[in-house]
Design an enzyme around this catalytic site. Sequence first.
Site, PDB file in Angstrom:
ATOM      1  CG  ASP A   1     -14.930  -3.904  51.457  1.00 27.37           C
ATOM      2  OD1 ASP A   1     -14.326  -3.497  50.449  1.00 27.37           O
ATOM      3  OD2 ASP A   1     -15.834  -4.751  51.397  1.00 27.37           O
TER       4      ASP A   1
ATOM      5  CG  ASN B   1     -22.042 -14.394  52.851  1.00 23.66           C
ATOM      6  OD1 ASN B   1     -22.021 -13.327  52.218  1.00 23.66           O
ATOM      7  ND2 ASN B   1     -21.246 -14.602  53.884  1.00 23.66           N
TER       8      ASN B   1
ATOM      9  CD  GLU C   1     -19.020 -11.937  55.874  1.00 16.05           C
ATOM     10  OE1 GLU C   1     -19.950 -12.096  55.060  1.00 16.05           O
ATOM     11  OE2 GLU C   1     -17.932 -12.528  55.781  1.00 16.05           O
TER      12      GLU C   1
ATOM     13  CG  HIS D   1     -20.553 -10.272  52.021  1.00 12.77           C
ATOM     14  ND1 HIS D   1     -19.675 -11.303  52.249  1.00 12.77           N
ATOM     15  CD2 HIS D   1     -20.051  -9.620  50.934  1.00 12.77           C
ATOM     16  CE1 HIS D   1     -18.709 -11.265  51.364  1.00 12.77           C
ATOM     17  NE2 HIS D   1     -18.914 -10.249  50.544  1.00 12.77           N
TER      18      HIS D   1
END
Length: 253
Positions: A67, A136, A143, A138
């Site tokens: 990313d 979280n 996400e 991800h």
Amino acid sequence: MRIYKAKNETDMSRKAANIISAQIILKPDSVLGLATGSSPVGTYRQLIDWYNKGDLDFSQITAVNLDEYQGLGPDNEQSYAWFMRENLFKHVNIDPTNCYIEDGLAEDPGAECLRYTELIRGLGGIDLQLLGIGPNAHIGFNEPGEALEKDTHLVKLKETTIRANARFFTNEDEVPKYAFTMGIKAIMQARCIVLVANGENKAEALQKCICGTISPEAPASFLQLHNNVFIVADEAALSLVEKTIPIEQSIIL
Ligand code: GLP
């Protein structure tokens, strides 16, 4: 899923680096999917050390990164392109023209996503994908949400992610709000996946990843469906998993 319990961050990094170095030795022209964040830094350091000792050769390796923040170019110190150069590439004999990452400055994000998806396909997919995990759950910047996107896409970062990643910037406002990320398909099609996690703030995410319901609300939970995943994590990160699955040193699930 094979889970390795590490004593601490150093142990985690050495174990993960061992798996990656085996891949490089067994297949010197491997396509490595690489990750940023604090979790893989020690792993990269260990690989550099073994390279300096003459044990590893990166000359035929291709690297594709997961990313990149939208709006940050490779000369920006907060970009993931910069991170990879500083933490790995400039220290080993990898050919810089074989190191790929999404272009954070791309004028046409849609075209950039297509280009990157095609690039990975053209390379024949990924031999080994290294992953961190967001608090979280991800992976990359995929996400949590109602659905996962298959291919490389531009994602609006969650507030929790912006907050978690703010530690790398002078303040939260500086964290880009959007990022490009490899989609779940290229990750899941990697022939081997190594996920590293350490620290208590990853305990909940690891629990979702290893024992949770498989759901886009916890993107890392999809790794349960992959048949060649290594989770290398320290005791603190495994603390919640161990409430249901005690792990001596390692376990295969
Ligand atoms: C970012 C990256 C992820 C990484 C995550 C965790 O969001 N896009 O690839 O796994 O951070 O980072 P850290 O290892 O610093 O906790």
